[in-house]
Design a protein around this motif. Structure first.
Motif, PDB file in Angstrom:
ATOM      1  N   ALA A  15      37.554  40.465  23.828  1.00 17.51           N
ATOM      2  CA  ALA A  15      37.012  40.235  25.427  1.00 17.51           C
ATOM      3  C   ALA A  15      37.894  40.715  26.340  1.00 17.51           C
ATOM      4  N   ASP A  16      37.537  40.939  27.590  1.00 17.31           N
ATOM      5  CA  ASP A  16      38.268  41.445  28.594  1.00 17.31           C
ATOM      6  C   ASP A  16      39.246  40.184  29.209  1.00 17.31           C
ATOM      7  N   TRP A  17      40.216  40.691  30.148  1.00 14.23           N
ATOM      8  CA  TRP A  17      41.087  39.706  30.705  1.00 14.23           C
ATOM      9  C   TRP A  17      40.309  38.704  31.483  1.00 14.23           C
ATOM     10  N   ASN A  18      39.490  39.345  32.560  1.00 13.59           N
ATOM     11  CA  ASN A  18      38.770  38.597  33.310  1.00 13.59           C
ATOM     12  C   ASN A  18      38.104  37.194  32.419  1.00 13.59           C
ATOM     13  N   TRP A  44      52.628  37.308  34.254  1.00 11.07           N
ATOM     14  CA  TRP A  44      51.516  37.631  34.969  1.00 11.07           C
ATOM     15  C   TRP A  44      49.965  36.891  34.407  1.00 11.07           C
ATOM     16  N   GLN A  45      50.059  36.560  33.122  1.00 10.23           N
ATOM     17  CA  GLN A  45      49.266  35.709  32.696  1.00 10.23           C
ATOM     18  C   GLN A  45      48.881  34.287  33.356  1.00 10.23           C
ATOM     19  N   LEU A  46      50.207  33.759  33.327  1.00 12.90           N
ATOM     20  CA  LEU A  46      50.411  32.407  34.024  1.00 12.90           C
ATOM     21  C   LEU A  46      49.899  32.391  35.297  1.00 12.90           C
ATOM     22  N   ALA A  47      50.325  33.341  36.084  1.00 12.13           N
ATOM     23  CA  ALA A  47      50.124  33.481  37.680  1.00 12.13           C
ATOM     24  C   ALA A  47      48.579  33.638  37.874  1.00 12.13           C
ATOM     25  N   GLN A  48      47.941  34.448  37.085  1.00 14.79           N
ATOM     26  CA  GLN A  48      46.664  34.678  37.061  1.00 14.79           C
ATOM     27  C   GLN A  48      45.788  33.146  36.837  1.00 14.79           C
TER      28      GLN A  48
END
Length: 899
Positions: A77-80, A480-484
């Motif tokens: 999958a993609d990040w979004n 970054w993952q958590l902040a997103q």
């Protein structure tokens, strides 16, 4: 172009990702992309030294095992899409079931900046304290003991104290294998001065071999031992009465409690003789400069907080704290266990060493974060967390850089919990872990060499981990993952982080917020002098020890507690009252039931569940399969033979391991390494057999004191093989495989004879591939079967089977994979399993750093190397980290006795 010929492009100063020593590392990156790892001679933790694991870091940088893209329900999958799904599931769980229906389980492998964001998101914005860490498994009892005694989780010692001490006590710490660089510093100090070393450990470890006095204590006997020491200090006139009166409280109560542990009860609880007790007590009493190093053997106990407290009591009673070369020294196991404590990564803590149950602390943190809500009660600690997950009360769980299906007690129940949980997210660098296979969403994280941030070592020294490689594929930093996810859940600007430096500034600013006695919220942790650090200065940040106040107040001192001031409201340290002795010693009762004390721990060259160290052929060469170390007496009583496989079992489960006779073990006790997972063995997850029995104060489980039964396994076939392909070892009763040069080395056993096609499947060879290979074989008169497979270019597999444990020169066979394929009938010579004539062979690896084997060392000893120094000079073994020097010395002693 090889790494020596390629031009050096850059040298990056970073920090080792393994143990809590926090060694400085130089990553030398060359123009062809290769990386050479060396120790940083300027870093104050190691001054250029590295252990075998640190020296092999370059071998773990490949991308073959990496998770390179997000996955949703097994599909790329993609990040979004992945982040939207994570945010939606956590939001729905909180809206429907409340904030305590979600949880994070994080790791000492996270950088401090990652840890900070995770803690902020869970405690300040979800409104729950359900964030705990695998550091709970290694140092939570030390944290609790520090807070009870000092009023703060403050480690008072530095590594220099180890060199300045006249006596070092290692309690539940195999420093020589688990923190090797520190043992090298101690050995160097012992060459300069008459320093004494005492090791308190049930096993005769590599550290114990170096000791002036080894106390082979019964499991959990440490509490009684140090209570007895406190009694001895009081009755023999070795107390520091002035220090006790001026700077402590609770001494009389603690001494009265300890006095119930008379010599008879101490001997019964410890298994030691009165002579052994008195020898230790006299050493402690007469050496003013004493450092007591304690680690997992103390902490990993259902009474771990009390055990650590009794050690601290003895230092407070003698005033041996806040002075050069003196103090209780908790040694952390992970590279950033301390950093996680600083930002509140445990379920019972707030950021910046503030207390979750202190309303003034909660108000300060809530205001600073501008958080919509703040957790008001402590969250679920690791053992309880996974039990609540198993009961279905956690609806969304995010696991970061840890492998609880292998590392948690009652590991089979933890796996059941993950199978039960409606939504599991795993952030890691690989999908090949026992926990990742249960993830609904897999997120590819940055690895060491790509990460950017800080870590804190065991002496409160903060160092930078700097990137020297680009993250492969779509891997991204954890912060970054958590902040997103925080932004997608509607928390906007609070998680608008663009760099680790920005997070570090916020972390530093919070540490200094109202951190004065005048403002009433003074605390020990303070790095506020960095609250305005620029990105450039952050990138250039050199290692430093906290506290460092922005106004340069007197708290910015390196010698903690030198003024006798502690962090309780009355500025005094508190003695810890311990429980009285109850019942009789368990040893005799356990032997009547034919049960064994199970002790688990680390090996010299492996780390945690081998997701990093298991990539290194060099590190896997030393002890390449899981084993149960059993005393010679028990080995004989059970009629075990070399090479036998045994079953260890109790009410929680069953594992199968190679039986290993060890005179380092006492009768009635068995030691098993903790590292093997289902990725490297068929059934060796030893933590399946560990009782989920946590310390009631710290929540840290006991990994050193479970009970098991041991039985020999009857095998119809035993085998050793090397293969170019990764084995499918779950297809047989017992199997273990690790990487070797060009492929994998495999040990196996099964209750019935295996057909050749079954063996090919075990080797990872499907029918199509095996049909394209040429086979050469040999069957002995006794029925042993040996065969090899090759294509036109190279050897693909060698297999050795017998009705008894196979006796072949394994390391010689492994080396054959790196050599050209012999022609014609000469290929059958490969099936001999040993070199022809007097052809030299290394033998089992002893020195991983220099790849020196036992037979090479034995040849050097027979050739005239009569001293350790001469053996090191001739062979190179022990010339790097020195972790193998104990084994070298043992070989020299054995030769001298034989002569």
């Amino acid at each position: 172009m090889n790494s020596h010929a390629a031009a050096l492009e850059k040298t990056v100063h970073t920090t080792c990702p393994y143990c809590g020593v926090g060694c400085g590392v130089l990553a030398n990156v060359r123009s062809d992309g290769t990386v050479e790892i060396t120790g940083d001679p300027e870093h104050p933790a190691n001054y250029g030294r590295l252990c075998s694991k640190g020296s092999a870091l370059a071998q773990t940088l490949g991308t073959e095992e990496r998770l390179l893209t997000p996955h949703i329900y097994g599909r790329k999958a993609d990040w979004n899409d992945a982040l939207d799904l994570v945010a939606r599931n956590f939001s729905e769980a909180i809206d429907t079931h409340g904030p305590d229906s979600v949880a994070f389980y994080v790791s000492g492998q996270l950088l401090t900046e990652d840890y900070y964001v995770a803690n902020k998101l869970m405690k300040g914005f979800f409104g729950s304290a359900n964030i705990d860490t695998n550091s709970r498994l290694c140092m939570a009892s030390a944290v609790a003991a520090h807070k009870r005694a000092f009023g703060a989780d403050h480690v008072p010692c530095t590594y220099e104290d180890l060199e300045e001490a006249d006596l070092i006590v290692l309690a539940g710490s195999n420093l020589a294998w688990c923190h090797p660089v520190l043992m090298r510093r101690i050995e160097a100090a012992r060459q300069r001065k008459p320093q004494k070393l005492v090791v308190i450990d049930p096993r005769r470890t590599a550290s114990a071999e170096l000791a002036d006095l080894h106390l082979p204590i019964l499991p959990d006997g440490d509490r009684a031992l140090f209570c007895g020491l406190l009694n001895y200090l009081a009755t023999s006139g070795h107390l520091d009465s002035k220090f006790i009166e001026a700077h402590t409280s609770g001494f009389e109560i603690a001494l009265a409690a300890a006095a119930q542990w008379d010599d008879e009860k101490v001997c019964q609880a410890t298994g030691l003789t009165v002579h052994q007790l008195e020898a230790f007590y006299a050493l402690f009493a007469t050496h003013e400069k004493t450092v007591s190093v304690f680690s997992m053997g103390i902490n990993q106990s259902s009474i771990g907080t009390e055990k650590a407290g009794t050690i601290i009591n003895c230092h407070l009673a003698t005033g041996r704290i806040g002075k050069a070369g003196a103090g209780p020294f908790s040694m952390t196991g992970q590279p950033n266990a301390m950093g996680g404590r600083e930002v509140g990564g445990l379920a019972n803590m707030l950021a910046a060493h503030m207390d979750l149950q202190n309303s003034a602390h909660r108000k300060l943190v809530k205001s600073f974060w501008d958080a919509p809500k703040i957790a008001k009660k402590q969250g679920l600690k690791a053992v309880e967390l996974f039990e609540i997950v198993r009961k279905g009360k956690i609806k969304a769980l995010w696991i970061m850089h840890t492998n609880p299906v292998v590392s948690m007690p009652a590991a089979a129940k933890v796996e059941e919990a993950l199978q039960t949980c409606p939504f599991v997210v795993v952030s890691d660098i690989t999908s090949n872990t026992d926990s990742a296979r249960h993830a609904h969403v897999l997120l590819p994280a940055s690895a060491w060499g790509e990460k950017d941030g800080t870590v804190t070592n065991s002496e409160r020294r903060i160092s930078r981990q700097r990137p020297f490689m680009q993250a492969p594929g779509k891997a991204m930093p954890d912060y970054w993952q958590l902040a997103q996810v925080g932004q997608r859940m509607g928390f906007g600007g609070a998680f608008d982080y663009s760099s680790p430096a920005q997070i570090f500034r916020e972390h530093a600013a919070l540490s200094g917020k109202k951190n004065t006695a005048e403002e009433g919220i003074a605390r020990d942790f303070d790095i506020s002098c960095f609250e305005e650090i620029s990105g450039r200065d952050y990138n250039a940040l050199k290692p430093f020890q906290w506290p460092v106040h922005k106004f340069g107040h007197d708290k910015s001192r390196s010698r903690s507690f030198a003024d006798g001031q502690f962090f309780h409201s009355d500025k005094r340290a508190k003695f810890i009252e311990v429980a009285p002795p109850i019942g009789s010693a368990l040893a005799a009762r356990d032997r009547e039931r034919k049960q064994f004390y199970l002790n688990t721990g680390r090996l010299r060259d492996q780390w945690h569940t081998m997701t990093r160290s298991g990539l290194s052929e060099r590190l896997c060469a030393h002890l390449p399969e899981p084993f149960a170390a059993i005393s010679p007496d028990d080995f004989k009583e059970m009629n075990l033979q070399v090479g036998d496989v045994v079953t260890l079992s109790n009410g929680l489960g069953l594992v199968q391991l190679r039986a290993f006779e060890s005179d380092a073990q006492k009768p009635g006790e068995v030691f098993v390494p903790l590292h093997w997972s289902d990725q490297f063995a068929s059934n060796a997850r030893i933590d399946k057999l560990i009782k989920p029995d946590p310390d009631p104060i710290s929540g840290q489980p006991a990994f050193k004191h479970s009970h098991v039964q041991i039985k020999r396994c009857s095998g119809a076939v035993y085998g050793f093989a090397v293969s170019r392909h990764r084995p499918r070892f779950q297809t047989v009763d017992y199997a273990a495989a690790v990487p070797c040069a060009g492929g994998w080395r495999l040990e196996f056993a099964h209750h019935r004879h295996l057909k050749k096609q079954e063996i090919l499947h075990l080797l990872g060879l499907d029918e199509l591939v095996s049909a394209q290979l040429k086979c050469f074989s040999y069957t002995s008169a006794q029925g042993g079967e040996r065969f090899g497979l090759s294509n036109s270019r190279s050897l693909q597999a060698l297999v050795f089977c017998d009705a008894q444990p196979v006796k072949v020169q394994r390391d010689y066979i492994v080396e054959l994979f790196t050599q050209p394929l012999p022609c014609g009938s000469d290929r059958h010579l490969l099936l001999a399993g040993k070199p022809a004539g007097d052809q030299p062979v290394k033998g089992p690896i002893v020195c991983s750093c220099e790849s020196v084997g036992r037979y090479q060392l034995e040849a050097a000893i027979k050739g005239g190397a009569v001293s350790l120094e001469e053996l090191v000079r001739q062979t190179g073994a022990g010339s790097n980290c020195g972790s193998c020097r104990v084994e070298l010395g043992r070989m020299l002693d054995a030769q001298h006795q034989h002569a």
